[in-house]
Each structure stands twice: as C-alpha cells, then as structure tokens.
Design a protein around this motif. Structure first.
Motif, PDB file in Angstrom:
ATOM      1  N   LEU A  14     -39.114  43.767   6.374  1.00 26.80           N
ATOM      2  CA  LEU A  14     -38.239  44.730   6.638  1.00 26.80           C
ATOM      3  C   LEU A  14     -36.933  44.085   7.055  1.00 26.80           C
ATOM      4  O   LEU A  14     -35.993  44.381   6.919  1.00 26.80           O
ATOM      5  CB  LEU A  14     -38.655  45.630   7.906  1.00 26.80           C
ATOM      6  CG  LEU A  14     -37.967  46.610   8.198  1.00 26.80           C
ATOM      7  CD1 LEU A  14     -37.621  47.717   7.333  1.00 26.80           C
ATOM      8  CD2 LEU A  14     -38.638  47.417   9.462  1.00 26.80           C
ATOM      9  N   HIS A  15     -37.227  42.784   7.928  1.00 20.48           N
ATOM     10  CA  HIS A  15     -36.230  42.010   8.357  1.00 20.48           C
ATOM     11  C   HIS A  15     -35.138  41.533   7.392  1.00 20.48           C
ATOM     12  O   HIS A  15     -34.098  41.553   7.240  1.00 20.48           O
ATOM     13  CB  HIS A  15     -36.725  41.006   9.289  1.00 20.48           C
ATOM     14  CG  HIS A  15     -35.781  40.085   9.741  1.00 20.48           C
ATOM     15  ND1 HIS A  15     -34.889  40.003  10.937  1.00 20.48           N
ATOM     16  CD2 HIS A  15     -35.465  38.686   9.349  1.00 20.48           C
ATOM     17  CE1 HIS A  15     -34.137  39.491  10.983  1.00 20.48           C
ATOM     18  NE2 HIS A  15     -34.597  38.263  10.212  1.00 20.48           N
ATOM     19  N   ILE A  16     -35.959  40.991   6.084  1.00 22.56           N
ATOM     20  CA  ILE A  16     -35.180  40.259   5.174  1.00 22.56           C
ATOM     21  C   ILE A  16     -34.794  41.458   4.291  1.00 22.56           C
ATOM     22  O   ILE A  16     -33.204  41.381   4.153  1.00 22.56           O
ATOM     23  CB  ILE A  16     -36.320  39.719   4.090  1.00 22.56           C
ATOM     24  CG1 ILE A  16     -36.815  38.393   4.892  1.00 22.56           C
ATOM     25  CG2 ILE A  16     -35.671  39.499   2.833  1.00 22.56           C
ATOM     26  CD1 ILE A  16     -37.941  38.013   3.979  1.00 22.56           C
ATOM     27  N   MET A  17     -35.114  42.910   4.270  1.00 17.86           N
ATOM     28  CA  MET A  17     -34.362  43.871   3.422  1.00 17.86           C
ATOM     29  C   MET A  17     -33.041  44.381   4.417  1.00 17.86           C
ATOM     30  O   MET A  17     -31.919  44.569   3.837  1.00 17.86           O
ATOM     31  CB  MET A  17     -35.290  44.971   3.280  1.00 17.86           C
ATOM     32  CG  MET A  17     -36.195  44.800   2.240  1.00 17.86           C
ATOM     33  SD  MET A  17     -37.210  46.185   1.693  1.00 17.86           S
ATOM     34  CE  MET A  17     -38.509  46.048   3.123  1.00 17.86           C
ATOM     35  N   ALA A  18     -33.338  44.382   5.688  1.00 18.11           N
ATOM     36  CA  ALA A  18     -32.212  44.624   6.678  1.00 18.11           C
ATOM     37  C   ALA A  18     -31.112  43.680   6.462  1.00 18.11           C
ATOM     38  O   ALA A  18     -29.845  44.037   6.451  1.00 18.11           O
ATOM     39  CB  ALA A  18     -32.713  44.893   7.991  1.00 18.11           C
ATOM     40  N   VAL A  19     -31.483  42.236   6.629  1.00 15.19           N
ATOM     41  CA  VAL A  19     -30.224  41.379   6.325  1.00 15.19           C
ATOM     42  C   VAL A  19     -29.648  41.323   5.132  1.00 15.19           C
ATOM     43  O   VAL A  19     -28.362  41.355   5.407  1.00 15.19           O
ATOM     44  CB  VAL A  19     -31.092  39.878   6.675  1.00 15.19           C
ATOM     45  CG1 VAL A  19     -30.132  38.751   6.322  1.00 15.19           C
ATOM     46  CG2 VAL A  19     -31.664  39.724   8.056  1.00 15.19           C
ATOM     47  N   LEU A  20     -30.242  41.560   4.320  1.00 10.77           N
ATOM     48  CA  LEU A  20     -29.489  41.630   2.933  1.00 10.77           C
ATOM     49  C   LEU A  20     -28.454  42.879   2.891  1.00 10.77           C
ATOM     50  O   LEU A  20     -27.456  42.527   2.518  1.00 10.77           O
ATOM     51  CB  LEU A  20     -30.456  41.788   1.728  1.00 10.77           C
ATOM     52  CG  LEU A  20     -31.202  40.744   1.240  1.00 10.77           C
ATOM     53  CD1 LEU A  20     -32.539  40.984   0.411  1.00 10.77           C
ATOM     54  CD2 LEU A  20     -30.330  39.487   0.808  1.00 10.77           C
ATOM     55  N   SER A  21     -28.764  43.940   3.296  1.00  6.11           N
ATOM     56  CA  SER A  21     -27.964  44.991   3.617  1.00  6.11           C
ATOM     57  C   SER A  21     -27.008  44.859   4.424  1.00  6.11           C
ATOM     58  O   SER A  21     -25.788  45.135   4.043  1.00  6.11           O
ATOM     59  CB  SER A  21     -28.703  46.339   4.134  1.00  6.11           C
ATOM     60  OG  SER A  21     -29.670  46.866   2.933  1.00  6.11           O
ATOM     61  N   TRP A  22     -27.060  44.284   5.624  1.00  9.22           N
ATOM     62  CA  TRP A  22     -26.133  43.809   6.637  1.00  9.22           C
ATOM     63  C   TRP A  22     -25.196  42.843   5.937  1.00  9.22           C
ATOM     64  O   TRP A  22     -23.835  43.012   6.122  1.00  9.22           O
ATOM     65  CB  TRP A  22     -26.831  43.440   7.801  1.00  9.22           C
ATOM     66  CG  TRP A  22     -26.017  43.087   8.978  1.00  9.22           C
ATOM     67  CD1 TRP A  22     -24.856  43.764   9.262  1.00  9.22           C
ATOM     68  CD2 TRP A  22     -26.192  42.295  10.126  1.00  9.22           C
ATOM     69  NE1 TRP A  22     -24.167  43.244  10.316  1.00  9.22           N
ATOM     70  CE2 TRP A  22     -24.996  42.334  10.950  1.00  9.22           C
ATOM     71  CE3 TRP A  22     -27.309  41.420  10.441  1.00  9.22           C
ATOM     72  CZ2 TRP A  22     -24.982  41.819  12.139  1.00  9.22           C
ATOM     73  CZ3 TRP A  22     -26.969  40.715  11.694  1.00  9.22           C
ATOM     74  CH2 TRP A  22     -25.988  40.901  12.504  1.00  9.22           C
ATOM     75  N   MET A  23     -25.747  41.818   5.438  1.00 10.76           N
ATOM     76  CA  MET A  23     -24.785  40.658   4.725  1.00 10.76           C
ATOM     77  C   MET A  23     -23.878  41.251   3.721  1.00 10.76           C
ATOM     78  O   MET A  23     -22.928  40.928   3.746  1.00 10.76           O
ATOM     79  CB  MET A  23     -25.582  39.752   4.546  1.00 10.76           C
ATOM     80  CG  MET A  23     -26.461  38.701   5.354  1.00 10.76           C
ATOM     81  SD  MET A  23     -25.075  38.192   6.734  1.00 10.76           S
ATOM     82  CE  MET A  23     -24.399  37.073   5.509  1.00 10.76           C
ATOM     83  N   ALA A  24     -24.305  42.227   3.129  1.00 11.46           N
ATOM     84  CA  ALA A  24     -23.585  42.840   1.755  1.00 11.46           C
ATOM     85  C   ALA A  24     -22.512  43.532   2.514  1.00 11.46           C
ATOM     86  O   ALA A  24     -21.178  43.394   2.147  1.00 11.46           O
ATOM     87  CB  ALA A  24     -24.522  44.001   1.120  1.00 11.46           C
ATOM     88  N   GLY A  25     -22.676  44.341   3.765  1.00 13.43           N
ATOM     89  CA  GLY A  25     -21.729  44.844   4.135  1.00 13.43           C
ATOM     90  C   GLY A  25     -20.563  43.991   4.860  1.00 13.43           C
ATOM     91  O   GLY A  25     -19.438  43.909   4.944  1.00 13.43           O
TER      92      GLY A  25
END
Length: 148
Positions: A14-25
């Motif tokens: 979950l952390h990795i998925m959230a980080v990817l989304s946050w970083m994209a933004g």
C-alpha cells in the motif's frame, strides 16, 4: 505484535502504491504551474481550466496519496524489528519525507496564490522547483536500498 508482522507486507505494498501516486502529482503539479503562468499571459480564458486541474490533482490524488503514504509508512516504522535506528538511513529517509511533505504544502500555497490571482513566480522558477521532488526521491531511494 504478530498481527503487525502479518500486516506488514500489505502495508508495504500500500505504501509503495501511495508513494507512486503522490510522486506523480509532485512531479506534474509544478509543470502545470509552468504552463499556467506561461499560457495565462497569452490566453486569460484558460486560467479556470488550469485552476480546476490543479485543484483536482491536489485534492483528489495528491492529498489522499500523501496521507496513505504517511499512515502505511508509520505502520511499517512502528512494526517491531523492522527499522534499526542506529543506522543513518531511517533518519535521512524521514527527513526527506518531511521535506517532501513541506514541498507538497508549498505547492498548495502556490495554488491558493494562483486562485487569488496573486502568483509572483515565473515559469522558470517553477521549472527549477520541479527538480525538488526528484532530488528528495534520490535521497529516499538510496537511503532505503543501501541502508547506510
């Protein structure tokens, strides 16, 4: 304690998925600001479109992703035996994540300035600020992978 070990891989995923989304933004929003500044000088009618795009990116993608990143990350950090605090890496990663969060809030402040038609920064300045999340990402990844 056993429950935390059982849930750890789920929190990590979950952390990795959230980080990817946050970083994209975090990568995309400063670029939107560049276009906002440069196109608003030419076509005033485009400003509401940029404001809507920026607002939705901040509220619907970046904020939830940042929150999930923090919650899952803290869960992992609090799982006993996962982090050896005698190393430097958890401290450099933590400081970088805090800096990333500060950058996120700076972007939010910049959006509010755009909303009030009070932006004072140029497209070039936003281009430079676009490098901040990249530098922080490098520190975070090197810290976690090499665990110095």
């Amino acid at each position: 304690m056993d429950l935390m070990f059982t849930l750890y891989p789920y929190a990590k995923a979950l952390h990795i998925m959230a980080v990817l989304s946050w970083m994209a933004g975090l990568f995309y929003l400063p670029r939107l600001y560049v276009y906002h500044v440069e196109q608003a000088e030419k076509v005033r009618e485009i400003i509401p479109i940029f404001l809507t795009m920026e607002d939705k990116l901040l509220r619907l993608i970046m904020r939830p992703a940042m929150i999930v990143t923090w919650v899952a990350g803290l869960f992992m950090v609090l799982t006993p035996g996962i982090v050896d605090w005698s190393y430097v890496w958890p401290w450099t990663k933590g400081a970088s994540v805090i800096a990333m969060t500060v950058f996120h809030h700076w972007l939010l402040i910049r959006h509010k300035a755009f909303s009030r038609d009070q932006n004072t920064l140029s497209g070039r300045q936003y281009r430079l600020m676009n490098e901040v999340p990249t530098l922080l990402m490098v520190v975070i990844i090197v810290s976690v992978v090499f665990k110095f």
